[in-house]
Design a protein around this motif. Structure first.
Motif, short mmCIF file in Angstrom:
data_model
loop_
_atom_site.label_atom_id
_atom_site.label_comp_id
_atom_site.label_asym_id
_atom_site.label_seq_id
_atom_site.Cartn_x
_atom_site.Cartn_y
_atom_site.Cartn_z
N GLU A 273 0.90 -1.16 0.03
CA GLU A 273 -0.18 -0.10 -0.03
C GLU A 273 0.80 1.33 -0.15
OE1 GLU A 273 -3.17 0.71 -0.19
OE2 GLU A 273 -3.24 -1.66 -0.82
N ASN A 274 1.93 1.26 0.71
CA ASN A 274 2.88 2.34 0.63
C ASN A 274 3.45 2.57 -0.78
OD1 ASN A 274 4.38 0.14 0.62
ND2 ASN A 274 6.23 0.97 1.39
N GLU A 277 0.50 4.51 -2.33
CA GLU A 277 0.30 5.93 -1.93
C GLU A 277 1.56 6.83 -2.46
OE1 GLU A 277 -0.83 9.30 -0.13
OE2 GLU A 277 -1.73 7.40 -0.70
N ASP A 278 2.65 6.27 -2.54
CA ASP A 278 4.00 6.89 -3.03
C ASP A 278 3.73 7.36 -4.23
OD1 ASP A 278 6.82 7.72 -3.00
OD2 ASP A 278 7.01 6.09 -4.26
#
Length: 481
Positions: A273-274, A277-278
């Motif tokens: 998920e990071n 989002e990144d």
């Protein structure tokens, strides 16, 4: 709000500098046929390209918060679509397309920076469109969705040069996303050409983001590693680099939830998920990066234009020196010829009167000088131009890599300009314009960089104080200009 206003003010100052000081010189001396600000005067743009099944439209819909672009496994849209913001309809009424404009109207509207794309013809115009959408994601940027790249399609099949269009749009964009999907981590022919040739020629490496999309369709983490490794190897072969460019991984949660296998999504997705989002933050930061790109655009074209005018000036100086030497030689030859004619007249006709001999000699010298200027001087001038154009690389010094890069970018253009107008520029104008453009490069660009640096260190309070009485971020024309 104040942060956005400051960014907009700084962007307008940079574009205004380009418009007022670079464009007039660029068009006067043939450096550019179009105003230099054409590519940068509109809002920041994100260009999205990829194979036909890479999930471009699904990912864009995810960002926008609604199904705006058609999606599907097969090619669903063969148009270049500009997605931009519209604030006339509240978001509470639902995110949707508020206005739709066709390519012909879009290409001829001075509000947008797409007039240069008219050269691609009517077939392209028929596959170009704009959608105004009330999505907050587009508040400070625009997204350009593109037709999926294929393996066997040709220019004849599309009716326009796809690579040239991609190159023109990449030149205008502040960010280029290159998408691949988990099922085809390889590259089709059009994708290979775009990455290998088109993008490298029209934009900078730091503006290109590689994205492995649709990772939710990898059943296991091992499958994902295999696909990721395959894509890394393919990109290393295309780019010819030993270091592998960073690849972001993402997927459309909405598309995954609506699929038949939504109940069996891979267990590794929450760990990535990071990454999603990144990627989202990278896109949203395009307006800020756009300021750096605009400053670089001003610096690069300012330096190249300065180098360009310097080359024209050096040619004019050499040509002037050469002409004066040859004219002086012609003058001496005409004097000798006039004296010889007077002597022959005196010997053959027996004329001894000084005034008569002076008149005869003067007339003879004048005729010889006219013959020299109308025939021999023109031949010598042409020979000089031909010889000088064959040795363009000695026209200006290129002592460091920056000058070498600058000269490489303008060398052919300098040659074309000198062949076209034969270097017929006023030396005084060249010297004054070269002085002015160097003032812009040394003074204004430094102030813009200082303003960018100050902006990054400003607190919200600082921006609020600036907003009370601000009208400009950077000073205008230097006092000497």
């Amino acid at each position: 709000m104040h942060r956005e206003n400051y960014m907009n003010a700084l962007r307008e100052d940079i574009v205004d500098t380009i418009t007022k000081y670079l464009t007039p010189m660029a068009q006067r001396y043939g450096y550019s046929d179009i105003p230099l600000e054409t590519n940068v005067k509109w809002r920041p743009m994100v260009l999205v390209i990829g194979n036909y099944s890479s999930g471009k439209s699904s990912l864009i819909n995810e960002f926008l918060g609604a199904k705006i672009q058609d999606t599907g496994q097969a090619p669903t849209d063969d148009s270049f679509t500009v997605l931009t913001y519209d604030d006339t309809v509240p978001e509470a009424e639902g995110i949707r397309v508020v206005e739709h404009r066709d390519g012909k109207a879009l290409l001829n509207d001075p509000e947008f920076p797409f007039s240069t794309l008219r050269k691609h013809g009517q077939r392209f115009a028929a596959h170009f469109q704009l959608k105004r959408i009330n999505s907050p994601f587009l508040k400070n940027l625009a997204i350009i969705d593109t037709p999926g790249m294929l393996d066997s399609i040709t220019e004849r099949d599309r009716g326009y040069d796809y690579q040239e269009v991609i190159g023109d749009l990449a030149q205008k964009a502040g960010l280029v996303l290159v998408l691949f999907d988990a099922h085809k981590a390889g590259t089709v022919r059009e994708a290979y050409k775009s990455i290998r040739d088109t993008l490298t020629a029209h934009t900078f490496e730091d503006r290109i983001i590689f994205v492995l999309n649709r990772i939710d369709e990898c059943t296991t983490f091992n499958d994902l590693l295999r696909v990721y490794g395959t894509l890394c190897w393919n990109l290393s072969q295309i780019t010819g680099r030993k270091d592998i460019p960073m690849i972001r991984m993402t997927y459309s949660a909405n598309a995954a939830a609506s699929s038949n296998n939504s109940a069996h999504l891979p267990s590794f997705l929450p760990l990535l998920e990071n990454q999603r989002e990144d990627l989202r933050q990278i896109i949203l930061q395009t307006p800020l990066r756009r300021l750096d790109h605009l400053a670089s655009y001003l610096e690069i074209h300012g330096e190249r234009l300065s180098h360009y005018i310097e080359a024209l000036q050096n040619f004019a100086l050499e040509f002037q020196s050469f002409r004066l030497q040859k004219i002086f030689i012609g003058f001496l030859i005409s004097l000798l010829g006039g004296g010889l004619i007077a002597f022959l007249v005196m010997m053959t006709a027996g004329i001894a009167a000084p005034n008569a001999l002076l008149s005869v000699g003067g007339i003879g010298a004048g005729l010889i000088m006219i013959l020299w200027m109308s025939f021999f001087q023109k031949k010598l001038d042409q020979k000089f131009r031909t010889r000088r154009l064959e040795n363009l690389d000695t026209l200006t010094p290129v002592a460091d890599q920056t000058r070498k890069d600058s000269w490489s970018a303008i060398r052919d253009l300098v040659g074309q300009t000198l062949r076209k107008n034969k270097g017929d520029y006023t030396l005084y104008d060249l010297k004054m314009d070269l002085f002015d453009i160097r003032q812009v490069n040394n003074v204004v660009t430094q102030k813009i960089r200082e303003a960018l640096s100050d902006f990054r260190g400003m607190s919200d309070h600082d921006l609020e104080e600036w907003g009370k009485d601000a009208w400009s971020v950077t000073p205008k024309k230097p006092s000497k200009l």
